[in-house]
Structure formats: C-alpha cells, structure tokens
Design a protein around this motif. Structure first.
Motif, PDB file in Angstrom:
ATOM      1  N   ALA A 281       0.838  -1.197   0.000  1.00 11.69           N
ATOM      2  CA  ALA A 281       0.000   0.000   0.000  1.00 11.69           C
ATOM      3  C   ALA A 281       0.882   1.260   0.000  1.00 11.69           C
ATOM      4  O   ALA A 281       2.004   1.240   0.485  1.00 11.69           O
ATOM      5  CB  ALA A 281      -0.903  -0.011   1.242  1.00 11.69           C
ATOM      6  N   PRO A 282       0.359   2.384  -0.539  1.00 15.43           N
ATOM      7  CA  PRO A 282      -0.920   2.435  -1.255  1.00 15.43           C
ATOM      8  C   PRO A 282      -0.730   2.048  -2.714  1.00 15.43           C
ATOM      9  O   PRO A 282       0.270   2.382  -3.324  1.00 15.43           O
ATOM     10  CB  PRO A 282      -1.304   3.910  -1.121  1.00 15.43           C
ATOM     11  N   SER A 283      -1.670   1.343  -3.280  1.00 16.45           N
ATOM     12  CA  SER A 283      -1.618   0.948  -4.680  1.00 16.45           C
ATOM     13  C   SER A 283      -3.032   0.890  -5.222  1.00 16.45           C
ATOM     14  O   SER A 283      -3.991   0.779  -4.474  1.00 16.45           O
ATOM     15  CB  SER A 283      -0.940  -0.417  -4.837  1.00 16.45           C
ATOM     16  N   SER A 284      -3.146   1.004  -6.529  1.00 21.78           N
ATOM     17  CA  SER A 284      -4.446   0.973  -7.171  1.00 21.78           C
ATOM     18  C   SER A 284      -4.362   0.090  -8.403  1.00 21.78           C
ATOM     19  O   SER A 284      -3.659   0.429  -9.370  1.00 21.78           O
ATOM     20  CB  SER A 284      -4.882   2.385  -7.567  1.00 21.78           C
ATOM     21  N   PRO A 285      -5.029  -1.087  -8.402  1.00 17.42           N
ATOM     22  CA  PRO A 285      -5.877  -1.621  -7.328  1.00 17.42           C
ATOM     23  C   PRO A 285      -5.032  -2.137  -6.164  1.00 17.42           C
ATOM     24  O   PRO A 285      -3.813  -2.281  -6.301  1.00 17.42           O
ATOM     25  CB  PRO A 285      -6.613  -2.771  -8.021  1.00 17.42           C
ATOM     26  N   PRO A 286      -5.648  -2.450  -5.011  1.00 18.18           N
ATOM     27  CA  PRO A 286      -4.888  -2.968  -3.869  1.00 18.18           C
ATOM     28  C   PRO A 286      -4.182  -4.263  -4.241  1.00 18.18           C
ATOM     29  O   PRO A 286      -4.745  -5.129  -4.908  1.00 18.18           O
ATOM     30  CB  PRO A 286      -5.970  -3.198  -2.801  1.00 18.18           C
ATOM     31  N   LEU A 287      -2.948  -4.392  -3.812  1.00 19.21           N
ATOM     32  CA  LEU A 287      -2.155  -5.594  -4.088  1.00 19.21           C
ATOM     33  C   LEU A 287      -2.064  -6.413  -2.809  1.00 19.21           C
ATOM     34  O   LEU A 287      -1.445  -5.987  -1.835  1.00 19.21           O
ATOM     35  CB  LEU A 287      -0.765  -5.210  -4.577  1.00 19.21           C
ATOM     36  N   VAL A 288      -2.689  -7.588  -2.798  1.00 22.66           N
ATOM     37  CA  VAL A 288      -2.710  -8.459  -1.618  1.00 22.66           C
ATOM     38  C   VAL A 288      -2.272  -9.851  -2.039  1.00 22.66           C
ATOM     39  O   VAL A 288      -2.760 -10.397  -3.041  1.00 22.66           O
ATOM     40  CB  VAL A 288      -4.116  -8.511  -0.986  1.00 22.66           C
ATOM     41  N   PHE A 289      -1.361 -10.429  -1.275  1.00 26.65           N
ATOM     42  CA  PHE A 289      -0.829 -11.753  -1.575  1.00 26.65           C
ATOM     43  C   PHE A 289      -1.015 -12.633  -0.347  1.00 26.65           C
ATOM     44  O   PHE A 289      -0.835 -12.189   0.783  1.00 26.65           O
ATOM     45  CB  PHE A 289       0.643 -11.657  -1.965  1.00 26.65           C
ATOM     46  N   CYS A 290      -1.372 -13.887  -0.588  1.00 22.58           N
ATOM     47  CA  CYS A 290      -1.768 -14.775   0.507  1.00 22.58           C
ATOM     48  C   CYS A 290      -1.011 -16.102   0.415  1.00 22.58           C
ATOM     49  O   CYS A 290      -0.786 -16.636  -0.681  1.00 22.58           O
ATOM     50  CB  CYS A 290      -3.278 -15.007   0.449  1.00 22.58           C
ATOM     51  N   ALA A 291      -0.620 -16.618   1.581  1.00 20.11           N
ATOM     52  CA  ALA A 291       0.038 -17.924   1.654  1.00 20.11           C
ATOM     53  C   ALA A 291      -0.062 -18.439   3.085  1.00 20.11           C
ATOM     54  O   ALA A 291      -0.562 -17.761   3.974  1.00 20.11           O
ATOM     55  CB  ALA A 291       1.488 -17.819   1.214  1.00 20.11           C
ATOM     56  N   ARG A 292       0.439 -19.638   3.316  1.00 17.72           N
ATOM     57  CA  ARG A 292       0.369 -20.226   4.653  1.00 17.72           C
ATOM     58  C   ARG A 292       1.368 -19.585   5.608  1.00 17.72           C
ATOM     59  O   ARG A 292       1.150 -19.561   6.809  1.00 17.72           O
ATOM     60  CB  ARG A 292       0.640 -21.729   4.564  1.00 17.72           C
ATOM     61  N   THR A 293       2.478 -19.084   5.081  1.00 18.62           N
ATOM     62  CA  THR A 293       3.512 -18.502   5.931  1.00 18.62           C
ATOM     63  C   THR A 293       3.882 -17.108   5.418  1.00 18.62           C
ATOM     64  O   THR A 293       3.618 -16.752   4.251  1.00 18.62           O
ATOM     65  CB  THR A 293       4.764 -19.378   5.951  1.00 18.62           C
TER      66      THR A 293
END
Length: 315
Positions: A281-293
């Motif tokens: 952040a901030p970014s457009s569109p929002p940049l979200v990354f997901c993982a177990r760790t």
C-alpha cells in the motif's frame, strides 16, 4: 425579497437599452486557495472585485458598479447607493495568501504582525447575519488585545478580512515608528509558505483514493500506471540487487521501500490453521498476496513485482 446587485444593475441598464459587461480577468493562487477577479463595465465606468468564487466576485463587481453609477448621478435604488470598498479576498483558513501579490490577506498580515512584535493573537467572532438567503450580510468582530473592529460583508470570511484590515491599518498607523521594519511582502511570503506546508502535510496524511477511471484490463499494470517513473526504476534496481539467498520478507521490504510502498501484514483464520496476507500500500488496485507462511506470502509478492518489471522492460 431583496434583489441581488446583478439583478438591480441589469434592470437599471435596461432603461438605457444597454447591458453591463462582465469578465473574469484573473485567477490567482493555488487551486485550493483560488481567488477570482471580475471586471464590470457599464455606462463608461469600469470596476473590479475579487472573491473566493466567481459568483461572489461577479456580485461584488455589480455592487461596486451600482455605487459608482449612484455617485455619477444615476437613480440607483437603495441600499446600493452608498459607496463601499470591495471585500478583500480570502484564502483557505484566512491565514494564507495567493502567490503573486494579486490577492492580499489582511488576516495573514495581522497575524504576522502580532507574532513579530509579541502582540496577543487576533481573535474573530461572528456578531450576526441579516438579509435573505441570496443576499446575506455577515458581521464579524476582530480583536487584538483591547483593540476591536467590526465589519460586515457578504461572507463570514470576507467580514473577518475587513475587520482584520481595519485592525492592521490602525496598528501600523499608530505604531509606525515601532513597526517600520515590518515588510508586508515578506510577511505574506512567510504566511504563504506555512499554508503550503500545512497543505502538503494534509495531502500526505490523506487516505489513498482508488483511481475510478482505471480499466479492469489495466489492473495488472497498476504499479506502472500510478507510481512515478523514478520510483519504478528504483524498485527495479532493488529487485536486481536482491540476493537469491536473501529471505523473501527482507527482500520484499527493501523493494517496497524503493517503490514508495509499505508492506502490511495480516493473519486470516482458515481451516487447518491460518493464512498470512501481505498488502502493498498504497496501490491501485490494492495488491494483496496470501500464503500459509509470511515467507511464502513475501515470495508471492516478489514474484508479482518481478513479472511487472519484466513487462515494463518489454514495452
């Protein structure tokens, strides 16, 4: 219902088979502190007035023209027969002044004068308002210690400016020998600089707003479209400098900092444990990354950034 100055002037000029001419001749100051100047010409007379909006400046110019025509012997209806000085322009919270010298804030000058010579700070109070909604007149009281002045105008800020002008001129005239080294242009420049500093700080603290005009097809180009080229170049250099053996989280912090972004970490409950989210952040569109760790989430973010920079190099 009281008619506006523009209406009264128009009706007066119809008797001569003429029409008043209006022109917005100037706009000074930054966008958030804009001051407009309107010029009015009628029956060989020309007047001008300034205000914070075009509508207000035009009404003020018409009011001054009516007073000028009344002084020239025309039958102008009350209350527009008495000559009066135009309301001085105001800027922002009343402390700033538009750059360039065209718009002068007496609130700014009075405040600078009080600060420089250790006088009590000016205080302003609204004494009342009269008239219909379309022709409101506000009365404000300005005070510096025991000295007070009362003024009226079509806006609260303009009334305060007039009261400040009277107080400022009184102090300068009666303390001329003590305030002879007070330079108005330098004082206005200081007030303008402080106003701009407050504006920049306010913009820096403002929440990030998404670009509603961005096409869905361009979402993957968000970083390239909305970051300054210099920051994008710094981010690319940080990616190249990142060691293959470096921890993904450490490398991500370095690259995000070069891009002017921050990595925000969150934990999300999930079946069999929890998921770790990292948002740039901030970014457009929002940049979200997901993982177990955290390590895996950081690696996903780095992979996206590498693909983005690779695309940039291929353009």
């Amino acid at each position: 219902m009281m008619k506006t100055p523009i209406t009264v002037l128009q009706e007066l000029m119809v008797k001569f088979s003429e029409s008043p001419e209006y022109e917005c001749v100037a706009q000074s100051g930054p966008q958030h502190l804009a001051v407009f100047e309107y010029r009015c010409a009628a029956r060989g007379h020309v007047v001008s007035a300034t205000a914070r909006s075009k509508k207000e400046a035009k009404q003020e110019a018409a009011r001054l023209m009516l007073a000028r025509l009344a002084a020239a012997g025309l039958n102008v209806p009350a209350p527009y027969t008495a000559p009066c000085a135009p309301c001085p322009p105001v800027a922002g919270d009343g402390d700033a002044v538009a750059a360039g010298g065209g718009a002068r804030s007496y609130k700014a000058l009075l405040k600078e004068l009080c600060q420089e010579y250790k006088l009590p700070g000016p205080e302003y109070t609204l004494e009342g308002d009269t008239g219909p909604a379309h022709a409101r007149r506000f009365t404000a009281r300005g005070a510096v210690g025991a000295h007070q002045r009362v003024a009226s105008a079509t806006t609260k800020k303009a009334a305060q400016q007039l009261a400040a002008q009277q107080l400022y001129q009184y102090l300068r005239e009666n303390l001329a020998r003590l305030t002879e080294d007070f330079v108005e242009e330098e004082a206005l420049a200081r007030a303008h600089e402080r106003a701009m500093e407050r504006y920049v700080e306010a913009r820096a603290d403002a929440p990030h707003r998404p670009d509603l005009a961005q096409r869905v097809a361009d979402y993957h180009l968000g970083l390239l479209l909305h970051l300054e080229e210099e920051k994008v170049n710094l981010g690319a250099d940080a990616l190249e400098a990142a060691s293959p053996d470096a921890e993904p989280e450490t490398a991500l912090q370095a690259v995000a900092g070069a891009l002017g972004l921050r990595a925000e970490w969150h934990s999300l409950p999930a079946e069999g444990g929890s998921l770790t989210l990292v948002r740039l952040a901030p970014s457009s569109p929002p940049l979200v990354f997901c993982a177990r760790t955290r390590e895996a989430a950081a690696a996903e973010a780095l992979a996206y950034l590498r693909l983005t920079m690779k695309f940039r190099d291929q353009k």
